[in-house]
Design an enzyme around this catalytic site. Structure first.
Site, mmCIF file in Angstrom:
data_model
loop_
_atom_site.group_PDB
_atom_site.id
_atom_site.type_symbol
_atom_site.label_atom_id
_atom_site.label_comp_id
_atom_site.label_asym_id
_atom_site.label_seq_id
_atom_site.Cartn_x
_atom_site.Cartn_y
_atom_site.Cartn_z
ATOM 1 N N THR A 196 0.909 -1.147 0.000
ATOM 2 C CA THR A 196 0.000 0.000 0.000
ATOM 3 C C THR A 196 0.929 1.173 0.000
ATOM 4 O O THR A 196 2.097 1.031 0.327
ATOM 5 C CB THR A 196 -0.866 -0.014 1.291
ATOM 6 O OG1 THR A 196 -1.972 -0.887 1.104
ATOM 7 C CG2 THR A 196 -1.419 1.338 1.654
ATOM 8 N N ARG A 224 -13.820 -7.185 -2.313
ATOM 9 C CA ARG A 224 -13.220 -7.066 -0.975
ATOM 10 C C ARG A 224 -12.631 -5.657 -0.799
ATOM 11 O O ARG A 224 -11.938 -5.146 -1.661
ATOM 12 C CB ARG A 224 -12.130 -8.129 -0.801
ATOM 13 C CG ARG A 224 -11.367 -8.048 0.539
ATOM 14 C CD ARG A 224 -10.124 -7.212 0.439
ATOM 15 N NE ARG A 224 -9.314 -7.233 1.657
ATOM 16 C CZ ARG A 224 -8.313 -6.394 1.904
ATOM 17 N NH1 ARG A 224 -7.983 -5.485 1.013
ATOM 18 N NH2 ARG A 224 -7.635 -6.472 3.016
ATOM 19 N N VAL A 225 -12.891 -5.062 0.334
ATOM 20 C CA VAL A 225 -12.315 -3.766 0.643
ATOM 21 C C VAL A 225 -11.600 -3.879 1.989
ATOM 22 O O VAL A 225 -12.136 -4.470 2.929
ATOM 23 C CB VAL A 225 -13.401 -2.672 0.710
ATOM 24 C CG1 VAL A 225 -12.799 -1.336 1.143
ATOM 25 C CG2 VAL A 225 -14.089 -2.525 -0.640
ATOM 26 N N GLY A 226 -10.401 -3.316 2.073
ATOM 27 C CA GLY A 226 -9.637 -3.382 3.325
ATOM 28 C C GLY A 226 -9.714 -2.083 4.113
ATOM 29 O O GLY A 226 -10.673 -1.317 3.994
ATOM 30 N N ASP A 227 -8.688 -1.837 4.886
ATOM 31 C CA ASP A 227 -8.676 -0.664 5.777
ATOM 32 C C ASP A 227 -8.396 0.654 5.059
ATOM 33 O O ASP A 227 -8.810 1.720 5.522
ATOM 34 C CB ASP A 227 -7.605 -0.865 6.860
ATOM 35 C CG ASP A 227 -6.203 -1.036 6.260
ATOM 36 O OD1 ASP A 227 -6.076 -1.688 5.203
ATOM 37 O OD2 ASP A 227 -5.235 -0.512 6.840
ATOM 38 N N GLY A 248 -0.775 -2.889 5.915
ATOM 39 C CA GLY A 248 -0.691 -4.197 6.557
ATOM 40 C C GLY A 248 -1.951 -5.006 6.321
ATOM 41 O O GLY A 248 -2.708 -4.733 5.383
ATOM 42 N N SER A 249 -2.165 -5.987 7.167
ATOM 43 C CA SER A 249 -3.323 -6.872 7.002
ATOM 44 C C SER A 249 -4.596 -6.083 7.306
ATOM 45 O O SER A 249 -4.962 -5.884 8.463
ATOM 46 C CB SER A 249 -3.187 -8.088 7.909
ATOM 47 O OG SER A 249 -2.740 -7.697 9.195
ATOM 48 N N GLY A 250 -5.230 -5.638 6.244
ATOM 49 C CA GLY A 250 -6.325 -4.680 6.342
ATOM 50 C C GLY A 250 -7.447 -5.072 7.285
ATOM 51 O O GLY A 250 -7.984 -4.228 8.008
HETATM 52 N N1 ASP Z 1 -3.932 -2.631 4.038
HETATM 53 C C1 ASP Z 1 -4.102 -2.956 2.650
HETATM 54 C C2 ASP Z 1 -5.389 -3.705 2.453
HETATM 55 O O1 ASP Z 1 -5.726 -4.494 3.309
HETATM 56 C C3 ASP Z 1 -3.009 -3.791 2.112
HETATM 57 C C4 ASP Z 1 -1.650 -3.388 2.522
HETATM 58 O O2 ASP Z 1 -1.434 -2.415 3.197
HETATM 59 O O3 ASP Z 1 -0.740 -4.078 2.125
HETATM 60 O O4 ASP Z 1 -6.011 -3.563 1.446
#
Ligand code: ASP
Length: 329
Positions: A196, A224-227, A248-250
């Protein structure tokens, strides 16, 4: 005029190992980070707003194929790209975000238009694209975001769905056809799939802003949508506390409302930026296996770039000083 003006950026966190990166790839990352920081520094030096500095930095990171945002974004399970971005102005608490867009060349510019020209905060999919089109933003074919490196990464991620394949970056590098040229454009461990881009800044007028943009995670399900596009999770800015951009792990960052938690801890516990950010990244996120990091700045110009992974592409630049960039722990 605030003499502590500063910009900090990240290009994703994950299992970034010295052993799996060639010297030339490493140099390429440092050069890219340096160029983006210098551009952000120029905006601030000219008296530009923190909002302008973070928009410009993230736009450049989106255009750079090395990072998972804009051109160079990861692939979904359907072999397409879906992009998310958010931006927030610490001066007014105005915010704008878009998610699941497929054809907007620079998602961060669309998020900025949402902030400036819409009564809403977050647009998704077709509606987000219609809004961006009405704003006259540049559109591209979804294949514009394609890169060979991300395609390979997607293939590896798909293979890993078979339970016997559980490689780390080094193993992947040594077993991939790319052996000998250790994943020159593989900014992240395909196994960890993080990446990201983001920026935070304090301008000469004493205001803060944050911006974050991503292609998400490799092989993610469509929709899918993350953080990243969620204000408070992947992006937050408030002049009263700090500006934060995460990677990171969204799913874990969403559950921890990670970016806002840094600001909230500063406000409610009266602790420093450094302490608050470390608590979120090193203490709270790991409790739910949240891996990644963030960049943050406060109104005094303090900068912190903590991460709990092996590496995070990162850097910061103060006015009149050479940019500082780093990759590993
Ligand atoms: N946080 C981002 C997401 O989950 C991915 C990332 O930061 O690598 O979409």
């Amino acid at each position: 005029m605030n003499s502590n003006a500063v910009i900090a950026i990240h290009g994703g966190a994950g299992t970034i190992l010295r052993t799996s990166m060639s010297a030339s790839a490493e140099a390429e990352y440092h050069a890219a980070l340096n160029a983006v920081l210098s551009a952000g520094q120029r905006v601030l030096a000219d008296g530009g707003s923190a909002l302008d500095a973070v928009s410009e930095a993230v736009r450049l990171l989106e255009d750079c194929a090395l990072f998972n945002a804009g051109h160079g974004a990861v692939y979904t399970a359907a072999g397409t790209h879906e992009l998310d971005a958010a931006i927030m102005d610490g001066r007014t608490l105005d915010a704008g975000a878009i998610c699941c867009v497929k054809r907007v060349r620079n998602p961060i510019l669309a998020a900025r238009r949402v902030l400036e020209r819409s009564d809403h905060v977050l647009f998704t999919g077709e509606g987000a694209e219609a809004f961006a089109a009405a704003q006259g933003l540049e559109f591209v074919d979804n294949s514009y975001f394609d890169t060979d490196a991300r395609y390979r990464q997607w293939q590896l991620a798909r293979e890993q769905q078979r339970p016997m394949l559980d490689h780390d970056a080094a193993t992947l590098a040594s077993t991939s056809p790319n052996n000998g040229d250790p994943m020159p454009h593989e900014p992240i461990d395909p196994n960890r799939k993080f990446g990201t881009v983001g920026a935070v800044a304090l301008d000469r007028h004493g205001h803060l802003a944050a911006a974050t943009s991503t292609g998400g995670v490799t092989n993610k399900q469509v929709g899918r949508v993350g953080d990243t596009p969620l204000i408070g999770a992947g992006c937050y800015a408030d002049d009263a506390t700090c500006a934060v951009s995460t990677t990171g792990s969204g799913e874990m960052f969403m559950r921890m409302v990670a970016a806002y938690d840094v600001a909230a801890q500063m406000a409610y516990r009266q602790i420093s930026l450094e302490e608050a950010a470390l608590d979120v990244v090193m203490n709270r996120l790991p409790k739910i296996d949240g891996r990644g990091g963030l960049v943050a700045v406060d109104v005094h110009g303090n900068v912190t770039l903590p991460f709990n992974t092996e590496g995070m592409y990162r850097g910061f630049a103060r006015l009149g000083e050479a940019p500082v960039t780093a990759i590993y722990r």
